[in-house]
Design a protein around this motif. Structure first.
Motif, mmCIF file in Angstrom:
data_model
loop_
_atom_site.group_PDB
_atom_site.id
_atom_site.type_symbol
_atom_site.label_atom_id
_atom_site.label_comp_id
_atom_site.label_asym_id
_atom_site.label_seq_id
_atom_site.Cartn_x
_atom_site.Cartn_y
_atom_site.Cartn_z
ATOM 1 N N LYS A 51 -2.147 -14.968 24.956
ATOM 2 C CA LYS A 51 -3.210 -15.043 25.960
ATOM 3 C C LYS A 51 -4.573 -14.680 25.371
ATOM 4 O O LYS A 51 -5.596 -15.219 25.755
ATOM 5 C CB LYS A 51 -2.860 -14.065 27.101
ATOM 6 N N LYS B 253 -8.744 -22.180 18.888
ATOM 7 C CA LYS B 253 -8.976 -22.970 20.104
ATOM 8 C C LYS B 253 -8.422 -24.391 19.981
ATOM 9 O O LYS B 253 -8.073 -25.007 20.984
ATOM 10 C CB LYS B 253 -10.481 -23.026 20.415
ATOM 11 N N LYS C 275 -4.771 -23.787 20.825
ATOM 12 C CA LYS C 275 -4.571 -23.393 22.222
ATOM 13 C C LYS C 275 -5.927 -23.168 22.879
ATOM 14 O O LYS C 275 -6.483 -22.070 22.819
ATOM 15 C CB LYS C 275 -3.706 -22.127 22.285
ATOM 16 N N PRO C 276 -6.468 -24.213 23.513
ATOM 17 C CA PRO C 276 -7.854 -24.159 24.018
ATOM 18 C C PRO C 276 -8.112 -23.040 25.034
ATOM 19 O O PRO C 276 -9.218 -22.517 25.086
ATOM 20 C CB PRO C 276 -8.054 -25.526 24.673
ATOM 21 N N ASP C 277 -7.114 -22.672 25.825
ATOM 22 C CA ASP C 277 -7.391 -21.687 26.882
ATOM 23 C C ASP C 277 -7.157 -20.240 26.440
ATOM 24 O O ASP C 277 -7.239 -19.323 27.250
ATOM 25 C CB ASP C 277 -6.567 -22.006 28.138
ATOM 26 N N ASP D 233 -15.108 -15.618 23.491
ATOM 27 C CA ASP D 233 -15.146 -15.451 24.947
ATOM 28 C C ASP D 233 -15.624 -14.066 25.340
ATOM 29 O O ASP D 233 -16.094 -13.866 26.461
ATOM 30 C CB ASP D 233 -13.750 -15.695 25.534
ATOM 31 N N GLN E 261 -15.675 -15.450 33.790
ATOM 32 C CA GLN E 261 -14.327 -15.046 34.183
ATOM 33 C C GLN E 261 -13.888 -13.745 33.504
ATOM 34 O O GLN E 261 -13.390 -12.827 34.155
ATOM 35 C CB GLN E 261 -13.337 -16.178 33.841
#
Ligand SMILES: *Cc1c(COP(=O)(O)O)cnc(C)c1O
Length: 432
Positions: free
Chosen positions: A171, A200, A203-205, A229, A255
């Protein structure tokens, strides 16, 4: 010469002073380069303050819940603009860098998620946060697993292993910019940017977080300009400019920062609450000063590397390398030299210059640590300070100096202390 006299008054021998002047004469072009970076970053800060219409009202104290605190809210927009992020959390309630990192991690990880460090072991105090070292309240206790990919022998990222380590549970990826208490190199923003891009693509997210401690304003860009991020750090390091008496920051996506707000205060409350404790002027002015304070610290670090390398000590970074943080590691090879170094730094301080540092146990660290600091703000390591875990290769980690001239004195005093205790050979000063 007046300068000779003033340094001899400060306890520096003529031999050491003239040695240091010779070293200094070789550093002119590097110092000029540092000043140019500081100038660039100063414009970034001023521009962010102007865009957000910082005014005297921003320095007013709020109390209690701190509703509608324009000083706090404006400061967070200034940080976000300065570092090119959607939002920021900049609070006196964040105790230190470890707290800010712990907050950023626990706010954005949920039970069943996995945390990945693709750049080896993280900073000592994070072992307890993550649960690498068992610790009550760690992420491990909340069901967050951890995976680590070590660096290659040349300090490069092991891209194949990183690809293999990223899985459906991954994550958040944490990247520590500065070397911390290790002797690896500090990563440049460019190198971090490449790693983020790689992660990224797989796994882009995935959330990419950078532990930005000690790296702020050393270069013209920050990891947040290249896809991080979240960037996270302490206000008693670079960005507090020596004026912030407490606090930490997280700059990042809307976020991520929203989650951090909920974690810092409470779910449902978030960023809307939190008194500024009357510290806004120091926070703004500290950020304003930070580019030139960081420049002074960098000059001190480069001066130290050049002084010590010519005395045959292994320095990381070495005397010539480009800089990506304000930390200078010098491998002193013995506990006696380590203690003497710290004594010298302490004796140069404006505050507590008369005390003598001794090794002791520290919460969050697993070997004894010696620290030298005579700071206006307790534990502030943007002020001239040195610390070292008492373990081979007896490397001292030296950083800070709100002014370059204080950093210079500290380094000279550290050498003088070793000369006085016969821990280095006087003849070496003549060899240059
Ligand atoms: C200083 C530091 C931390 C922890 O910050 P504290 O303010 O000492 O808790 C974390 N990571 C790195 C790389 C640091 O240099």
């Amino acid at each position: 010469m007046l300068q000779d006299n003033i340094y001899s008054l400060m306890g520096i021998s003529d031999e050491l002073f003239s040695y240091s002047e010779k070293i200094l004469s070789t550093l002119e072009s590097r110092f000029k380069e540092i000043d140019k970076t500081a100038e660039y970053n100063q414009m970034k800060v001023i521009s962010a303050m102007q865009i957000n219409r910082v005014s005297a009202a921003c320095f007013n104290e709020s109390t209690g819940y701190g509703y509608d605190d324009i000083g706090r809210d404006t400061l967070e927009r200034v940080y976000a603009d300065c570092f090119g992020t959607e939002d920021a959390l900049v609070r006196p309630q964040i105790t230190c860098g470890t707290h800010a990192l712990s907050l950023a991690l626990s706010a954005n990880l949920r039970p069943g998620d996995e945390l990945l460090s693709p750049a080896g072991k993280p900073y000592d105090t994070l072992e307890g946060v993550i649960g690498i070292r068992s610790s009550p309240g760690s992420l491990a206790e909340y069901g967050v697993t951890y995976r680590q990919v070590d660096l290659l022998p040349d300090d490069g990222f092991d891209y194949d292993k990183i690809r293999d380590a990223i899985n459906e549970k991954t994550k958040l990826v944490t990247i520590q910019r500065s070397k911390g208490y290790q002797t690896r190199e500090t990563f440049s923003v460019e190198k971090i940017a490449k790693l983020i891009k790689f992660v990224k693509e797989i796994k882009p997210d995935v959330i990419c977080m950078v532990d930005n401690c000690y790296g702020e304003f050393v270069e013209r860009t920050e990891p947040s300009n290249f896809g991080a991020d979240m960037i996270v750090g302490s206000l008693i390091k670079n960005l507090g400019g020596g004026l912030a008496p407490s606090g930490g920051y997280i700059c990042g996506t809307k976020q991520c920062i929203e989650n951090c707000g909920y974690r810092l205060t409470a779910p449902g409350l978030g960023k809307e609450v939190g008194t500024n404790m009357g510290l806004m002027r120091q926070f703004y002015q500290g950020l304003f000063m930070a580019p030139s304070v960081v420049a002074g610290a960098l000059k001190g670090a480069i001066f130290a590397a050049n002084i010590y390398e010519h005395l045959d000590f292994h320095c990381v970074p070495n005397s010539q390398e480009s800089r990506h943080d304000i930390i200078q590691a010098v491998e002193l090879g013995s506990p006696e030299r380590l203690i003497a170094f710290c004594k010298g730094i302490q004796s140069a301080a404006p505050v507590d210059s008369y005390v003598s540092p001794v090794p002791g146990d520290m919460p969050g660290y697993d070997s004894q640590v010696i620290m030298a600091a005579g700071a206006f703000v307790q534990g502030s390591s943007i002020e001239l300070s040195a610390d070292a875990p008492l373990r081979p290769p007896y490397a001292v980690y030296f950083q800070g100096g709100i002014t370059w001239h204080h950093a210079k004195l500290g380094i000279l005093k550290s050498v003088q202390q070793m000369l006085d205790e016969n821990l280095i050979d006087k003849e070496k000063l003549k060899e240059i």
